[in-house]
Write a protein that holds these residues in place. Structure first.
Motif, PDB file in Angstrom:
ATOM      1  N   VAL A 145       0.767  -1.285   0.023  1.00  0.00           N
ATOM      2  CA  VAL A 145      -0.139  -0.083   0.168  1.00  0.00           C
ATOM      3  C   VAL A 145       1.007   1.312  -0.140  1.00  0.00           C
ATOM      4  O   VAL A 145       1.856   1.258   0.790  1.00  0.00           O
ATOM      5  CB  VAL A 145      -0.956   0.076   1.122  1.00  0.00           C
ATOM      6  N   ASP A 201      -0.650   8.559  -2.006  1.00  0.00           N
ATOM      7  CA  ASP A 201      -0.192   9.354  -3.005  1.00  0.00           C
ATOM      8  C   ASP A 201      -0.463  10.831  -2.515  1.00  0.00           C
ATOM      9  O   ASP A 201      -0.279  11.061  -1.218  1.00  0.00           O
ATOM     10  CB  ASP A 201      -0.909   9.014  -4.484  1.00  0.00           C
ATOM     11  N   ILE A 230      -5.077   9.940  -1.943  1.00  0.00           N
ATOM     12  CA  ILE A 230      -5.146   8.588  -2.743  1.00  0.00           C
ATOM     13  C   ILE A 230      -4.327   7.602  -2.181  1.00  0.00           C
ATOM     14  O   ILE A 230      -3.251   8.058  -1.804  1.00  0.00           O
ATOM     15  CB  ILE A 230      -4.538   9.260  -4.110  1.00  0.00           C
ATOM     16  N   ASN A 262      -2.924   3.934  -2.927  1.00  0.00           N
ATOM     17  CA  ASN A 262      -2.758   2.712  -3.900  1.00  0.00           C
ATOM     18  C   ASN A 262      -2.409   1.692  -3.463  1.00  0.00           C
ATOM     19  O   ASN A 262      -1.734   1.311  -2.403  1.00  0.00           O
ATOM     20  CB  ASN A 262      -1.394   3.098  -4.710  1.00  0.00           C
ATOM     21  N   TYR A 309      -1.419  -2.401  -4.203  1.00  0.00           N
ATOM     22  CA  TYR A 309      -0.800  -3.315  -5.187  1.00  0.00           C
ATOM     23  C   TYR A 309      -0.697  -4.613  -4.794  1.00  0.00           C
ATOM     24  O   TYR A 309      -0.711  -5.218  -3.637  1.00  0.00           O
ATOM     25  CB  TYR A 309       0.682  -2.816  -5.323  1.00  0.00           C
ATOM     26  N   PRO A 362      -2.499  -1.909  -9.438  1.00  0.00           N
ATOM     27  CA  PRO A 362      -3.571  -1.631  -8.531  1.00  0.00           C
ATOM     28  C   PRO A 362      -4.415  -2.969  -8.412  1.00  0.00           C
ATOM     29  O   PRO A 362      -4.853  -3.515  -9.427  1.00  0.00           O
ATOM     30  CB  PRO A 362      -4.247  -0.556  -9.244  1.00  0.00           C
ATOM     31  N   LYS A 402      -4.899   7.366 -16.389  1.00  0.00           N
ATOM     32  CA  LYS A 402      -4.121   8.598 -16.317  1.00  0.00           C
ATOM     33  C   LYS A 402      -4.981   9.660 -16.301  1.00  0.00           C
ATOM     34  O   LYS A 402      -4.842  10.652 -15.458  1.00  0.00           O
ATOM     35  CB  LYS A 402      -2.956   8.575 -17.025  1.00  0.00           C
ATOM     36  N   TYR A 406      -6.739  10.129 -13.099  1.00  0.00           N
ATOM     37  CA  TYR A 406      -5.843  10.354 -12.006  1.00  0.00           C
ATOM     38  C   TYR A 406      -5.381  12.143 -11.994  1.00  0.00           C
ATOM     39  O   TYR A 406      -5.424  12.691 -11.057  1.00  0.00           O
ATOM     40  CB  TYR A 406      -4.497   9.580 -12.181  1.00  0.00           C
TER      41      TYR A 406
END
Length: 123
Positions: A15, A18, A30, A32, A34, A41, A98, A101
Protein backbone atom coordinates in the motif's frame (compact mmCIF):
# COMPACT_ATOMS: atom_id res chain seq x y z
CA UNK A 1 -3.18 14.03 11.15
CA UNK A 2 -1.03 14.21 8.01
CA UNK A 3 1.75 12.26 9.74
CA UNK A 4 -0.67 9.42 10.47
CA UNK A 5 -1.87 9.48 6.85
CA UNK A 6 1.68 9.28 5.50
CA UNK A 7 2.54 6.40 7.86
CA UNK A 8 -0.12 4.15 6.27
CA UNK A 9 2.37 2.31 3.99
CA UNK A 10 4.37 1.29 7.07
CA UNK A 11 1.35 -0.59 8.41
CA UNK A 12 0.11 -2.30 5.25
CA UNK A 13 2.06 -4.39 2.78
CA UNK A 14 1.72 -3.29 -0.85
CA UNK A 15 0.00 0.00 0.00
CA UNK A 16 1.27 3.46 -0.92
CA UNK A 17 -0.28 6.86 -0.34
CA UNK A 18 -0.14 9.45 -3.08
CA UNK A 19 -1.09 13.13 -3.03
CA UNK A 20 -3.11 14.45 -0.12
CA UNK A 21 -4.78 17.70 0.88
CA UNK A 22 -5.97 18.57 4.37
CA UNK A 23 -9.02 20.82 4.39
CA UNK A 24 -10.61 22.43 7.46
CA UNK A 25 -13.39 19.83 7.58
CA UNK A 26 -12.11 16.91 5.47
CA UNK A 27 -9.11 15.27 3.87
CA UNK A 28 -8.44 14.26 0.27
CA UNK A 29 -5.99 11.45 -0.32
CA UNK A 30 -5.10 8.78 -2.82
CA UNK A 31 -4.34 5.24 -1.65
CA UNK A 32 -2.66 2.80 -4.04
CA UNK A 33 -3.11 -0.90 -3.24
CA UNK A 34 -0.81 -3.27 -5.17
CA UNK A 35 -0.61 -7.02 -5.54
CA UNK A 36 2.64 -8.52 -4.28
CA UNK A 37 5.23 -8.58 -7.04
CA UNK A 38 2.90 -7.45 -9.80
CA UNK A 39 2.78 -3.69 -9.32
CA UNK A 40 -0.77 -3.37 -10.62
CA UNK A 41 -3.49 -1.65 -8.57
CA UNK A 42 -5.59 -4.29 -6.87
CA UNK A 43 -8.49 -4.59 -4.51
CA UNK A 44 -8.62 -7.91 -2.70
CA UNK A 45 -11.95 -9.72 -2.56
CA UNK A 46 -14.35 -8.32 -0.03
CA UNK A 47 -14.27 -10.33 3.19
CA UNK A 48 -16.86 -10.60 5.94
CA UNK A 49 -16.37 -9.07 9.36
CA UNK A 50 -17.19 -12.04 11.56
CA UNK A 51 -18.75 -10.03 14.37
CA UNK A 52 -21.17 -8.02 12.22
CA UNK A 53 -21.60 -9.99 8.98
CA UNK A 54 -20.83 -6.80 7.11
CA UNK A 55 -18.54 -6.62 4.05
CA UNK A 56 -15.11 -5.17 4.77
CA UNK A 57 -12.84 -4.06 1.92
CA UNK A 58 -9.06 -3.56 2.25
CA UNK A 59 -9.59 0.16 1.68
CA UNK A 60 -12.27 0.20 4.39
CA UNK A 61 -9.83 -1.36 6.84
CA UNK A 62 -7.14 1.21 5.95
CA UNK A 63 -9.49 4.19 6.26
CA UNK A 64 -11.08 2.86 9.45
CA UNK A 65 -7.68 2.38 11.07
CA UNK A 66 -6.57 5.85 9.97
CA UNK A 67 -9.71 7.45 11.40
CA UNK A 68 -9.29 5.56 14.69
CA UNK A 69 -5.65 6.64 15.03
CA UNK A 70 -6.51 10.30 14.35
CA UNK A 71 -9.41 10.12 16.81
CA UNK A 72 -7.15 8.70 19.54
CA UNK A 73 -4.62 11.48 18.96
CA UNK A 74 -7.27 14.24 19.06
CA UNK A 75 -8.94 12.78 22.16
CA UNK A 76 -5.65 13.06 24.06
CA UNK A 77 -6.32 16.80 24.21
CA UNK A 78 -8.59 17.27 27.24
CA UNK A 79 -11.07 19.68 25.67
CA UNK A 80 -11.61 17.35 22.69
CA UNK A 81 -12.13 14.08 24.61
CA UNK A 82 -15.82 13.81 23.78
CA UNK A 83 -15.79 15.46 20.36
CA UNK A 84 -17.06 13.42 17.43
CA UNK A 85 -14.41 13.71 14.73
CA UNK A 86 -15.62 11.85 11.65
CA UNK A 87 -18.70 11.29 9.57
CA UNK A 88 -19.75 7.65 9.55
CA UNK A 89 -18.54 6.88 6.03
CA UNK A 90 -16.16 8.16 3.38
CA UNK A 91 -16.21 8.76 -0.36
CA UNK A 92 -14.15 6.51 -2.58
CA UNK A 93 -13.49 6.48 -6.29
CA UNK A 94 -11.47 3.88 -8.20
CA UNK A 95 -8.99 5.67 -10.46
CA UNK A 96 -9.08 3.80 -13.74
CA UNK A 97 -6.59 5.63 -15.97
CA UNK A 98 -4.08 8.48 -16.20
CA UNK A 99 -6.72 11.00 -17.31
CA UNK A 100 -8.90 10.19 -14.31
CA UNK A 101 -5.86 10.44 -12.02
CA UNK A 102 -4.90 13.86 -13.42
CA UNK A 103 -8.49 15.13 -13.02
CA UNK A 104 -8.54 14.07 -9.38
CA UNK A 105 -5.10 15.55 -8.66
CA UNK A 106 -6.26 18.83 -10.19
CA UNK A 107 -9.45 18.79 -8.11
CA UNK A 108 -7.46 18.16 -4.94
CA UNK A 109 -4.97 20.93 -5.76
CA UNK A 110 -7.68 23.53 -6.40
CA UNK A 111 -9.99 22.48 -3.55
CA UNK A 112 -8.35 24.80 -0.97
CA UNK A 113 -8.92 27.76 -3.31
CA UNK A 114 -12.65 26.95 -3.31
CA UNK A 115 -13.01 26.58 0.47
CA UNK A 116 -14.72 29.95 0.85
CA UNK A 117 -17.49 28.70 -1.47
CA UNK A 118 -18.11 25.63 0.69
CA UNK A 119 -21.45 25.65 2.57
CA UNK A 120 -19.56 24.77 5.78
CA UNK A 121 -17.14 27.71 5.46
CA UNK A 122 -17.21 29.97 8.52
CA UNK A 123 -15.60 33.39 8.39
Amino acid sequence: MIEIWREIPGHYQNVLVDDDVIMPNHIHGIVNIYTAGVGAPYMAPVRRNQSHEKAVSPLGVIIGTFKAAVTRQIHKVARFQDVRIWHRNYYEHVIRDKRDYERIIDYMATNPENWEKDPEFLE
